[in-house]
Design a protein around this motif. Structure first.
Motif, mmCIF file in Angstrom:
data_model
loop_
_atom_site.group_PDB
_atom_site.id
_atom_site.type_symbol
_atom_site.label_atom_id
_atom_site.label_comp_id
_atom_site.label_asym_id
_atom_site.label_seq_id
_atom_site.Cartn_x
_atom_site.Cartn_y
_atom_site.Cartn_z
ATOM 1 N N PRO A 190 -53.613 -81.996 19.505
ATOM 2 C CA PRO A 190 -53.018 -80.683 19.216
ATOM 3 C C PRO A 190 -51.637 -80.463 19.824
ATOM 4 O O PRO A 190 -50.798 -79.779 19.228
ATOM 5 C CB PRO A 190 -54.040 -79.705 19.819
ATOM 6 C CG PRO A 190 -55.325 -80.454 19.816
ATOM 7 C CD PRO A 190 -54.961 -81.892 20.073
ATOM 8 N N GLU A 191 -51.373 -81.029 20.978
ATOM 9 C CA GLU A 191 -50.080 -80.817 21.634
ATOM 10 C C GLU A 191 -48.924 -81.438 20.864
ATOM 11 O O GLU A 191 -47.757 -81.102 21.091
ATOM 12 C CB GLU A 191 -50.120 -81.362 23.067
ATOM 13 C CG GLU A 191 -50.224 -82.876 23.198
ATOM 14 C CD GLU A 191 -51.641 -83.437 23.084
ATOM 15 O OE1 GLU A 191 -51.823 -84.628 23.376
ATOM 16 O OE2 GLU A 191 -52.557 -82.657 22.707
ATOM 17 N N LYS A 192 -49.216 -82.316 19.916
ATOM 18 C CA LYS A 192 -48.179 -82.978 19.133
ATOM 19 C C LYS A 192 -48.101 -82.444 17.700
ATOM 20 O O LYS A 192 -47.372 -82.986 16.875
ATOM 21 C CB LYS A 192 -48.412 -84.485 19.106
ATOM 22 C CG LYS A 192 -48.366 -85.136 20.489
ATOM 23 C CD LYS A 192 -48.586 -86.645 20.409
ATOM 24 C CE LYS A 192 -48.536 -87.285 21.787
ATOM 25 N NZ LYS A 192 -48.760 -88.752 21.728
ATOM 26 N N LEU A 193 -48.860 -81.402 17.402
ATOM 27 C CA LEU A 193 -48.970 -80.929 16.025
ATOM 28 C C LEU A 193 -47.629 -80.516 15.425
ATOM 29 O O LEU A 193 -47.307 -80.893 14.291
ATOM 30 C CB LEU A 193 -49.951 -79.758 15.933
ATOM 31 C CG LEU A 193 -50.129 -79.144 14.533
ATOM 32 C CD1 LEU A 193 -50.639 -80.187 13.552
ATOM 33 C CD2 LEU A 193 -51.064 -77.947 14.599
ATOM 34 N N THR A 210 -54.615 -77.911 2.846
ATOM 35 C CA THR A 210 -53.263 -77.430 3.143
ATOM 36 C C THR A 210 -53.080 -76.935 4.578
ATOM 37 O O THR A 210 -51.963 -76.943 5.093
ATOM 38 C CB THR A 210 -52.879 -76.295 2.186
ATOM 39 O OG1 THR A 210 -53.860 -75.252 2.275
ATOM 40 C CG2 THR A 210 -52.837 -76.801 0.745
ATOM 41 N N ALA A 211 -54.152 -76.498 5.220
ATOM 42 C CA ALA A 211 -54.009 -75.903 6.552
ATOM 43 C C ALA A 211 -54.162 -76.949 7.650
ATOM 44 O O ALA A 211 -55.050 -77.804 7.583
ATOM 45 C CB ALA A 211 -55.049 -74.806 6.740
ATOM 46 N N PRO A 212 -53.315 -76.897 8.681
ATOM 47 C CA PRO A 212 -53.501 -77.788 9.836
ATOM 48 C C PRO A 212 -54.875 -77.542 10.462
ATOM 49 O O PRO A 212 -55.401 -76.428 10.426
ATOM 50 C CB PRO A 212 -52.380 -77.383 10.788
ATOM 51 C CG PRO A 212 -51.341 -76.767 9.909
ATOM 52 C CD PRO A 212 -52.110 -76.064 8.820
ATOM 53 N N ALA A 213 -55.455 -78.595 11.012
ATOM 54 C CA ALA A 213 -56.762 -78.497 11.643
ATOM 55 C C ALA A 213 -56.698 -79.133 13.025
ATOM 56 O O ALA A 213 -56.597 -80.349 13.142
ATOM 57 C CB ALA A 213 -57.824 -79.179 10.785
ATOM 58 N N HIS A 214 -56.707 -78.299 14.068
ATOM 59 C CA HIS A 214 -56.599 -78.796 15.441
ATOM 60 C C HIS A 214 -55.277 -79.537 15.561
ATOM 61 O O HIS A 214 -54.224 -78.918 15.466
ATOM 62 C CB HIS A 214 -57.820 -79.657 15.775
ATOM 63 C CG HIS A 214 -58.178 -79.633 17.228
ATOM 64 N ND1 HIS A 214 -58.257 -80.777 17.996
ATOM 65 C CD2 HIS A 214 -58.473 -78.604 18.057
ATOM 66 C CE1 HIS A 214 -58.595 -80.459 19.237
ATOM 67 N NE2 HIS A 214 -58.734 -79.141 19.291
ATOM 68 N N GLY A 215 -55.295 -80.854 15.714
ATOM 69 C CA GLY A 215 -54.042 -81.599 15.806
ATOM 70 C C GLY A 215 -53.680 -82.359 14.545
ATOM 71 O O GLY A 215 -52.792 -83.220 14.564
#
Length: 199
Positions: free
Chosen positions: A164-167, A39-44
């Motif tokens: 990551p910059e596009k997350l 469920t959690a975002p990881a890096h990007g």
């Protein structure tokens, strides 16, 4: 080796329409499954509030052609097959569609959820239903490891890497992908229709 998409889909449609199709018994099945929460975002990598569904022993033991069986099963449940190929050896994900992959030969270690995510062994008869946004990567595989890949009817995949910059924008896009109308393995019962609904 990959198969030309247009020729592959045309041949599959003709086979499925044949009056004595040898894979007509590939019907929706209630099979053993497990849910993998990422469920959690990881890096990007956005990941998803929907769990990855891992189905076991989807292919009956007396099946003559494993790949064709999975293709017919996915097609019958509204997930037209698009390719036969392994998994890319780098973390990637899709923000335009959910994806189902079914193993018809060999085995592999697949990492889910990003570079620090869990690693799962996938072998013949295993099927992974991967929600939009969930990262996946091939860590190691047998030389003959191969999958059938499919998407819900009307949907096509993009290819996103861990950036990551596009997350933020990718989180929004992936979470906006609608629930599938059917489960690629179980049809209109169990699977995604039971465990994704309401999340």
């Amino acid at each position: 080796m990959p198969i030309d998409r247009r020729r592959f889909c045309s041949a599959l449609a003709l086979l499925a329409a044949a009056p004595f199709c040898p894979f007509a018994r590939a019907q929706s099945r209630e099979v053993a499954m497990e849910r993998i929460a990422l469920t959690a975002p990881a890096h990007g990598v956005p990941n998803s509030h929907y769990p990855v569904m891992l189905y076991h022993h989807v292919i009956p033991p007396d099946t003559a052609d494993n790949a064709a069986y999975l293709e017919h099963l996915f097609m019958a449940n509204g997930w037209p097959p698009q390719w036969r190929y392994p998994v890319y050896p780098f973390t990637h994900f899709h923000i335009t569609t959910h994806e189902v992959v079914g193993c018809y030969a060999g085995a592999a270690q697949l990492q889910l959820g990003g570079e620090q995510g869990p690693i799962h062994r996938v072998g013949v008869g295993d099927v992974l239903l991967i929600p939009a946004g969930v990262g996946h990567k091939q860590i190691a595989a047998d030389k003959d490891f191969m999958l059938v890949g499919a998407y819900p009817s009307g949907f096509s995949p993009d290819l996103c890497r861990d950036e990551p910059e596009k997350l933020a924008e990718r989180l929004k896009a992936a979470h906006g992908v609608p629930l599938p109308k059917s489960d690629p393995v179980t049809g209109h019962s169990e699977g995604a229709l039971k465990y994704w609904a309401g999340l």
